[in-house]
Structures are given as structure tokens and as C-alpha cells.
Motif scaffolding. Structure first.
Motif, PDB file in Angstrom:
ATOM      1  N   UNK A 248       0.829  -1.264   0.009  1.00 49.54           N
ATOM      2  CA  UNK A 248      -0.003  -0.059  -0.033  1.00 49.54           C
ATOM      3  C   UNK A 248       0.763   1.483  -0.087  1.00 49.54           C
TER       4      UNK A 248
ATOM      5  N   UNK B 250       2.714   4.500   0.667  1.00 48.49           N
ATOM      6  CA  UNK B 250       3.531   5.102   2.077  1.00 48.49           C
ATOM      7  C   UNK B 250       3.692   4.035   3.156  1.00 48.49           C
ATOM      8  N   UNK B 251       3.847   2.725   2.575  1.00 48.96           N
ATOM      9  CA  UNK B 251       4.256   1.721   3.575  1.00 48.96           C
ATOM     10  C   UNK B 251       5.403   1.084   2.859  1.00 48.96           C
ATOM     11  N   UNK B 252       6.177   0.517   4.091  1.00 45.97           N
ATOM     12  CA  UNK B 252       7.344  -0.382   3.898  1.00 45.97           C
ATOM     13  C   UNK B 252       6.865  -1.783   4.179  1.00 45.97           C
ATOM     14  N   UNK B 253       7.363  -2.706   3.622  1.00 43.51           N
ATOM     15  CA  UNK B 253       7.104  -4.151   3.510  1.00 43.51           C
ATOM     16  C   UNK B 253       8.387  -4.920   3.375  1.00 43.51           C
ATOM     17  N   UNK B 254       8.527  -6.126   4.112  1.00 51.01           N
ATOM     18  CA  UNK B 254       9.347  -7.137   3.963  1.00 51.01           C
ATOM     19  C   UNK B 254       8.735  -8.420   3.593  1.00 51.01           C
TER      20      UNK B 254
ATOM     21  N   UNK C  96      17.267  -2.629   8.158  1.00 53.68           N
ATOM     22  CA  UNK C  96      17.094  -1.138   8.347  1.00 53.68           C
ATOM     23  C   UNK C  96      17.964  -0.296   7.195  1.00 53.68           C
TER      24      UNK C  96
ATOM     25  N   UNK D 232      16.305  -0.491   4.008  1.00 49.97           N
ATOM     26  CA  UNK D 232      15.310   0.514   3.796  1.00 49.97           C
ATOM     27  C   UNK D 232      15.830   1.787   3.680  1.00 49.97           C
ATOM     28  N   UNK D 233      16.992   2.254   4.208  1.00 46.60           N
ATOM     29  CA  UNK D 233      17.867   3.383   3.909  1.00 46.60           C
ATOM     30  C   UNK D 233      18.240   3.501   2.435  1.00 46.60           C
TER      31      UNK D 233
ATOM     32  N   UNK E 287      15.195   4.336   0.451  1.00 48.39           N
ATOM     33  CA  UNK E 287      15.248   5.658   0.725  1.00 48.39           C
ATOM     34  C   UNK E 287      16.029   6.479  -0.379  1.00 48.39           C
TER      35      UNK E 287
ATOM     36  N   UNK F 213      24.662   4.694  10.084  1.00 47.98           N
ATOM     37  CA  UNK F 213      24.645   3.976  11.609  1.00 47.98           C
ATOM     38  C   UNK F 213      25.291   2.998  11.564  1.00 47.98           C
TER      39      UNK F 213
END
Lengths: 352, 205
Positions: free
Chosen positions: B60, B62-66, B95, B98-99, B102, B146
């Protein structure tokens, strides 16, 4: 004292004791011909000793009764616990019935806890009384032995009861964990809320206690963490009971969980970086301390070497002087020859 | 820790419309199929595209998914209908993935603005940034600051531990030296006294 249901085997020799006391009283009154005032306190002495002893035995019997009742309640709690655990296997049918034993279990737990703390304090009092009696000196050796044995016996039984209580609590937390994991299968938004109480509860329950004064503290903490757990479980119980839900709602909940877990993982990473930096700073300060300590050692070594240098230089000077005096020794040799000549002359004078 | 593929799709109106018309459109694609044998590479590429379309369809806005698919983890991020996917193995930290997504999305929007919304056919030209990103970001430290900081800090900690051990050894050696130097100083003192004694004693002889 005979009402104690227990594994202790002892003979009740109170009657023999009372008869012996009466005999002693009679012998006391016959031997002591002094004024009646002196016999009176003596009579009162054994009498008060007897009254203290009966006071002791009364309290001991009360404690024994209390321990027995507490262990009965504990057995009931364990039975409820096992029932609850078994009922989970029937899944959806008993979700409404499931909540009630939970309330009962909670009540029973708090009642048992109060009982145990009360019994604990009474046992401590009894022990103080026993020590007081032993010190007051009016007792025979057998009496002191008996009272200390009774107190130790009560303490042991209380300790075993508290251990059983702890085991029951452990079982209950395991059951709750199993239930929560099942709930998590259906609604994963519950996972965040359930994680914390378990983290708080487990180390408290697993703390062992070998003395009776220690147990009340961890269990008081346990109750404050378990009571928020129970009201929280009630709202979670509803989604699982209405299990044939819209899958989209579940998916949304899962999505929210994933977003949160992403944010959470970022927060965790930051926190771990921060803690690593803290550790590094600790290591650096330790390093600095050790280096300064070792600097002191270096200074000592330096001083020692300076001393050695001075000594060796002085010794070298002395040896040089010695060398000079040895090498410029002619004047002394002349003196020696002179002395030898003097001896020869005397020798010649004597012989010739 | 490898990244196998990076795909960007336009998943506009993919949830409500009829499934055939609104399949996500591939906008950029970079795959590293060097691990497979020569004959399986084409099939692997098709497979990746298919899975990418399916996952982008299901993510959907605006969502993140794995999603775990066989031995790959597919991470997808849908931002305003622009969906970025990454296929990686299980060891790659989530993490960092997803970075990475982005960053790719930012780059794509900087490079192409909003022109991708009108694209209805799969883009065939490769986007050089994506291919070089695929090779550069095999190591999560490049993309995730990080992670890099954590790794550097861990290495520093190891070095510091070694340093402290060396310092302890140095302390032991310094102790030895203190002992020896005090012995030496005592011996030299005895030497001095002895020399003085031999000098003073026999002035006659």
C-alpha cells in the motif's frame, strides 16, 4: 499442636512436663525455708516460665495451622493453573470462560502472598520470643532445645511453602507467555504491549530465595507488574474471540507493526551506538588511570638509577684514591724497611 | 551479504483497479545475476521482475514491507506510488535495506522529476545510477551511516582492548624494572662501602 497436618514426627510430652514442674514446685517449697516473699517469686518463676512456654506453644500451633492453610490454597492455585493451561488446547470455545479463572488465580495469588508475609512476620516474632526465653535463663537445656527445634521446623515448612508458591508463579508466567504467543498469531499489535510485562516479570520470578525474610519483596513487585497485565489482556481477548475478522484489518495492523518496527530498529541502532560510545569513554578513562599509575613506577625507577649512579661514582673515586695511595707507597716502604732495620739491629745486639 | 536486484516501479492505482490494467510498470531495473549459471540468467531476471511486480502490487502507498521469498528477502517501499524494491539475502540488515530504498527513491525523483507517472510501458534502458548503486551498496556500511559508525566503533573497541592488554604487560615489565633497579642501587651502595673500607683500613701497609 496436634492439629498440625505435617510430616513432623514428635511426641507430645506436655503432661509429663507439667507433672515434673509440679514436683519441682513442691521440692522448692520444701527446701526454701526463707520468707514467703522469696518463695513466691520462685514459684512465679517456674509458673511464668510455664506460661511463657505455653504462650510459645500456642503461637507455634497457630503458625503451623496458618502454614497448612496456605499450602492448601497453594494446591488449589496450582490446580487452577493446570486447568487453565489445559483449556487453551480447546482454543476458541473457552475464551469467555478463560478470563474467569484468571481473575480467580490473581485473587488467590494475592491472598497467598499476604498469608505468607504474615506467617513470615509471626515466625520472626516467635524466634525473637524463643531467643528471649533462652537468654532469660529460667529454662532447662531441654526446653531451649525444644523451642529452637520447633522454630526451625516452622521456618523450614514456611520455606518449602514459599518455594512451591514460586514454582506455581513460574508456571503461571509460562502459561501466560504461551497464551500471548497464540494471541500474537491473530493480532500482532498486541506484541508490543505483551513484551514488557514479561521482561519485567521473568527476572523477578526467577529470583531464588533461601531465607524467609527475602521472599516478600520480589512478590510484591510481581503483583504490581501482573495486575497491569490482566486488565490489558481483556481488550486483547476480544479480537481473538472474534477471529473470523476482515483480513485487511489484520494486514493493516501488520503494516503498522512493520512501520513501528522500522522506526524501533532505527532507535535501537542509535541507542546501541550511544552505549558503545559510553563504553569507549569508560575504556579511555581506565587507560588514562593505568598510564598515570605506571608513570609513578617509571619515576621510582628513575630515582633508583640516580642512586646507583651516585654510589658507583663514589665508589670509583674511592678506588682511585686507593690506587693513588697504593702506587705512591714508597714513603711507607721506607718506613717499613726502617722498622725492619731496627729489628735486625736489636736482634744483632742480643745475639752479639 | 549481497544485493541481487534493485527495481523501481510505478504502482499507480494498483490496488483498486482491475488487476490486468494496473500492474506496476517497471521504471528502472538493475540485477546482478552473476551467481546463476549462464542459461538460468534470463529466467532469473524474469522471475525477479515478476516477483517485483507482485510485491509492488501488494504494497500500500506510504508503507514499507518485507517479504521472504525462498532464500531472498524482498524489501519494498512505496512512496506516493513510486515503489522501490530490493532483493537481498537474509544477512543484509533490514534497516540498511530501507535506507538504501530511500536513497534510490530520492535519486530517482531528483533525476526524473514527475515524468515517470505517465509511463505505461516497462522502461528498457538501464539507469546507470541504479547499476552502480547495485555494485556500490553490496556492503551495507556504504548506504547506512549508522551501520558504518557501529562497525567503526566496534573495531575501535577491539583495538582499545588490545591496547589495555599491552598496557597491563607494560605495567608488569615496569614492576620488574623497579625491582631490578632497586637491587642495583643496593649493590652499588655495598660496592661503595667496600671501597671506602679498603681505602681507610690499611694505611700502614
Amino acid at each position: 499442636m496436634n492439629s498440625r497436618a505435617g510430616q513432623t514426627s514428635y511426641r507430645d510430652r506436655t503432661h509429663e512436663f507439667v507433672k515434673a514442674v509440679e514436683n519441682c514446685k513442691k521440692s522448692f517449697s520444701s527446701t526454701l525455708n526463707g520468707p514467703s516473699s522469696s518463695t513466691a517469686p520462685n514459684l512465679e518463676g517456674p509458673k511464668s516460665a510455664a506460661s511463657i512456654q505455653s504462650e510459645f506453644s500456642r503461637r507455634a500451633s497457630q503458625i503451623g495451622l496458618g502454614i497448612h492453610q496456605t499450602s492448601q490454597k497453594l494446591a488449589k492455585l496450582a490446580k487452577c493453573n493446570r486447568e487453565v493451561f489445559g483449556s487453551e488446547l480447546l482454543v476458541a470455545k473457552r475464551t469467555s470462560v478463560f478470563d474467569d479463572p484468571a481473575i480467580e488465580i490473581q485473587e488467590l495469588t494475592s491472598v497467598i502472598k499476604k498469608d505468607i508475609t504474615a506467617l513470615n512476620s509471626v515466625v520472626v516474632d516467635l524466634q525473637l520470643l524463643c531467643n528471649l526465653q533462652n537468654e532469660s535463663g529460667n529454662m532447662s537445656r531441654d526446653t531451649t532445645n525444644h523451642s529452637t527445634t520447633v522454630v526451625n521446623n516452622l521456618k523450614n515448612r514456611l520455606m518449602s511453602t514459599t518455594k512451591e508458591f514460586k514454582e506455581v508463579l513460574t508456571m503461571r508466567t509460562e502459561n501466560l507467555k504461551v497464551h500471548e504467543s497464540r494471541r500474537q498469531l491473530f493480532s500482532s499489535s498486541a506484541s508490543k504491549e505483551a513484551a514488557n510485562p514479561f521482561l519485567r516479570q521473568q527476572p523477578l520470578v526467577s529470583k531464588g530465595s533461601n531465607e524467609s525474610p527475602a521472599p516478600p519483596a520480589p512478590w510484591e513487585n510481581d503483583s504490581t507488574s501482573s495486575s497491569p497485565l490482566f486488565p490489558r489482556r481483556k481488550p486483547i481477548g476480544d479480537p481473538s474471540s472474534t477471529q473470523p475478522l476482515i483480513p485487511q484489518q489484520q494486514q493493516q495492523q501488520q503494516m503498522v507493526a512493520i512501520q513501528d518496527s522500522y522506526m524501533q530498529s532505527r532507535a535501537e541502532a542509535l541507542q546501541s551506538v550511544e552505549s558503545t560510545i559510553h563504553e569507549l569513554s569508560n575504556i579511555f578513562t581506565q587507560l588514562a588511570t593505568m598510564v598515570s599509575q605506571q608513570g609513578e613506577l617509571a619515576i621510582r625507577i628513575d630515582e633508583n638509577m640516580d642512586d646507583t649512579l651516585a654510589n658507583v661514582e663514589g665508589a670509583q673515586g674511592q678506588l682511585l684514591k686507593y690506587l693513588n695511595s697504593i702506587s705512591s707507597n714508597r714513603w711507607l716502604m721506607i718506613k717499613i724497611f726502617f722498622v725492619l732495620m731496627v729489628f735486625l739491629m736489636i736482634f744483632l745486639f742480643f745475639v752479639a | 551479504m549481497r544485493v541481487t536486484a534493485l527495481v523501481i516501479l510505478n504502482s499507480a492505482a494498483s490496488s483498486s483497479s482491475s488487476p490486468e490494467a494496473a500492474d506496476p510498470v517497471v521504471l528502472a531495473n538493475a540485477t546482478d545475476v552473476s551467481r546463476f549459471g549462464y542459461f538460468q540468467r534470463f529466467a532469473a531476471r524474469e522471475f525477479i521482475l515478476f516477483v517485483a511486480r507482485t510485491v509492488a502490487n501488494r504494497t500500500p502507498a506510504g508503507q514499507r514491507q518485507s517479504v521472504q521469498h525462498e532464500e531472498y528477502k524482498v524489501h519494498s517501499y512505496n512512496r506516493h506510488d513510486l515503489c522501490a524494491l530490493a532483493f537481498m539475502d537474509d544477512h543484509y540488515p533490514v534497516r540498511s535495506a530501507f535506507a538504501l530504498l530511500n536513497q534510490i527513491l530520492d535519486e530517482y525523483q531528483k533525476a526524473f522529476g514527475e515524468s515517470w507517472r505517465g509511463v505505461k510501458v516497462d522502461a528498457t534502458q538501464p539507469w546507470p545510477y541504479l547499476t552502480e548503486a547495485l555494485t556500490k551498496f553490496q556492503d551495507p556500511a556504504e548506504v547506512d551511516k549508522l551501520f558504518k559508525i557501529q562497525r567503526d566503533l566496534d573495531e575501535t573497541k577491539i583495538i582499545l582492548h588490545k591496547t589495555i592488554e599491552n598496557l597491563l604487560d607494560r605495567g608488569v615489565k615496569l614492576d620488574d624494572l623497579v625491582e631490578k633497579s632497586s637491587d642495583l642501587s643496593a649493590a652499588s651502595q655495598m660496592f661503595y662501602k667496600q671501597a671506602k673500607k679498603t681505602n681507610q683500613c690499611c694505611t700502614m701497609l
